[in-house]
Scaffold this active site. Sequence first.
Site, PDB file in Angstrom:
ATOM      1  N   ARG A 119      15.595-115.826  34.828  1.00 18.98           N
ATOM      2  CA  ARG A 119      15.924-116.296  33.484  1.00 18.98           C
ATOM      3  C   ARG A 119      16.386-117.751  33.506  1.00 18.98           C
ATOM      4  O   ARG A 119      16.240-118.476  32.528  1.00 18.98           O
ATOM      5  CB  ARG A 119      16.998-115.398  32.845  1.00 18.98           C
ATOM      6  CG  ARG A 119      17.414-115.843  31.432  1.00 18.98           C
ATOM      7  CD  ARG A 119      18.126-114.730  30.682  1.00 18.98           C
ATOM      8  NE  ARG A 119      19.272-114.212  31.382  1.00 18.98           N
ATOM      9  CZ  ARG A 119      20.499-114.729  31.312  1.00 18.98           C
ATOM     10  NH1 ARG A 119      20.738-115.802  30.579  1.00 18.98           N
ATOM     11  NH2 ARG A 119      21.498-114.179  31.975  1.00 18.98           N
TER      12      ARG A 119
ATOM     13  N   TYR B 266       2.925-123.747  10.793  1.00 13.58           N
ATOM     14  CA  TYR B 266       2.736-122.376  11.248  1.00 13.58           C
ATOM     15  C   TYR B 266       3.661-121.441  10.479  1.00 13.58           C
ATOM     16  O   TYR B 266       4.850-121.737  10.274  1.00 13.58           O
ATOM     17  CB  TYR B 266       3.008-122.305  12.750  1.00 13.58           C
ATOM     18  CG  TYR B 266       2.963-120.917  13.318  1.00 13.58           C
ATOM     19  CD1 TYR B 266       1.819-120.146  13.210  1.00 13.58           C
ATOM     20  CD2 TYR B 266       4.068-120.376  13.964  1.00 13.58           C
ATOM     21  CE1 TYR B 266       1.769-118.861  13.728  1.00 13.58           C
ATOM     22  CE2 TYR B 266       4.030-119.096  14.486  1.00 13.58           C
ATOM     23  CZ  TYR B 266       2.875-118.342  14.359  1.00 13.58           C
ATOM     24  OH  TYR B 266       2.848-117.064  14.870  1.00 13.58           O
TER      25      TYR B 266
ATOM     26  N   LYS C 136      -2.421-120.591  22.975  1.00 17.21           N
ATOM     27  CA  LYS C 136      -3.655-121.069  22.355  1.00 17.21           C
ATOM     28  C   LYS C 136      -4.498-121.861  23.357  1.00 17.21           C
ATOM     29  O   LYS C 136      -4.872-121.338  24.388  1.00 17.21           O
ATOM     30  CB  LYS C 136      -3.296-121.884  21.116  1.00 17.21           C
ATOM     31  CG  LYS C 136      -2.276-121.222  20.180  1.00 17.21           C
ATOM     32  CD  LYS C 136      -2.685-119.845  19.723  1.00 17.21           C
ATOM     33  CE  LYS C 136      -1.842-119.280  18.586  1.00 17.21           C
ATOM     34  NZ  LYS C 136      -0.424-119.123  18.869  1.00 17.21           N
TER      35      LYS C 136
END
Length: 404
Positions: A64, A117, A214
Amino acid sequence: MSDTPQPRPPAAFATRAIHAGEHPDPVTGASAPNLVMSTTFVTEAGASFSAEDFGENTPFIYTRWGNPTIAQLERKLANLEGAEACIAFASGMSAITSLLLQTLKPGDHFILSDVSYAGTAEFARDFLPAHGVEVSRVDLSDPALLEAALRPNTRLVYAETPANPILKLTDIAAVADMAHRVGAKLAVDSTFATPIATRPLDLGADLVVHSLTKYLGGHGDAVGGAVLGRTDDLAPLRKGTGIHLGGTISPFNAWLIMRGLATLTIRMRAHEEGALAVANALENHPKVKRVIYPGLASHPQMALARRQMSNFSGMLTFQIHGDGEEVARQLSDRLHTVHYAVSLGHHRSLIFYLSTSEMLRTSFLLTPEQEAVYRSFAGDGIFRLSVGLEDPGDLIADLSQALG
């Protein structure tokens, strides 16, 4: 002969996309980057396990906080974007929300592009005001409107260019200059453009955001996000929301995205070539009312696109004559090669219908003036088409037979 290592000559983008951030494994000699899936790492006694003590030279302790595979991806992305530093996140939305929550405090003023978005738009509308941040939605395609909206307490301006879903553009250099005059930073979501087309930091932006899901990943099989910028700006983000909100990208996804980046240069060239061919064909189709693509002379901001983008990407939109909802059902039933699906930037072509009334109701909530600009790009609704890497002739034939 001297044993002193000689500096490498500057490498072209395509070479850096393959080699930046990577090195052969010193133990095995493996050429491809390793995938390190370990969640924890052996460390020395007395090592701190607090984010307050996290620094640039902190060894790997827990994934993490940091991981060798993720770190390789971050170095590669920073190199390609021309950034000092990068933080990879579990998704594009994780990158966006972490950036906004770390940067904005109660009493701050935040300016967001009026069209962006949907996840960004809805988070800014529903979450930030409830936590004391004042949000203004501004049409950033008109720098004069931004200048009128800026205030002494404006801390961040957030642009998206080309804007999702209508491919409206923002003049990054002009907007950066205005934001800096009042001491605000400019963040640019450059997901549609990629660093192949536009490098916002070179144009004056302070921060760049990408959905790695993407074009940068490129294969539709890994979710991720990233924020890039100066080390001084990203260090608090990594120590703060980056670690504490836990939006850590999976090392496996990081590895997949890094593999995708190796072919980014040739993929974006093919996306652009395919999109231009499809856009030209659709402009001449009797059932198509209008096509919006930055690479077409008909794009309303064609001059800015030519100045700011060195690749026009694979995204286009088009309006049709008649009922968009009905044609959407027709396409979802008849298309063979193009998938009727959300998302974008994959090697497969994807199409989805976005009703203007639905977008204005659920995501954008624009003023009458802003709605008029939106409709000038979208009409009553648009088909958002992400042109993949298939043969353009096959895509044109598939769309033509589906449209009828």
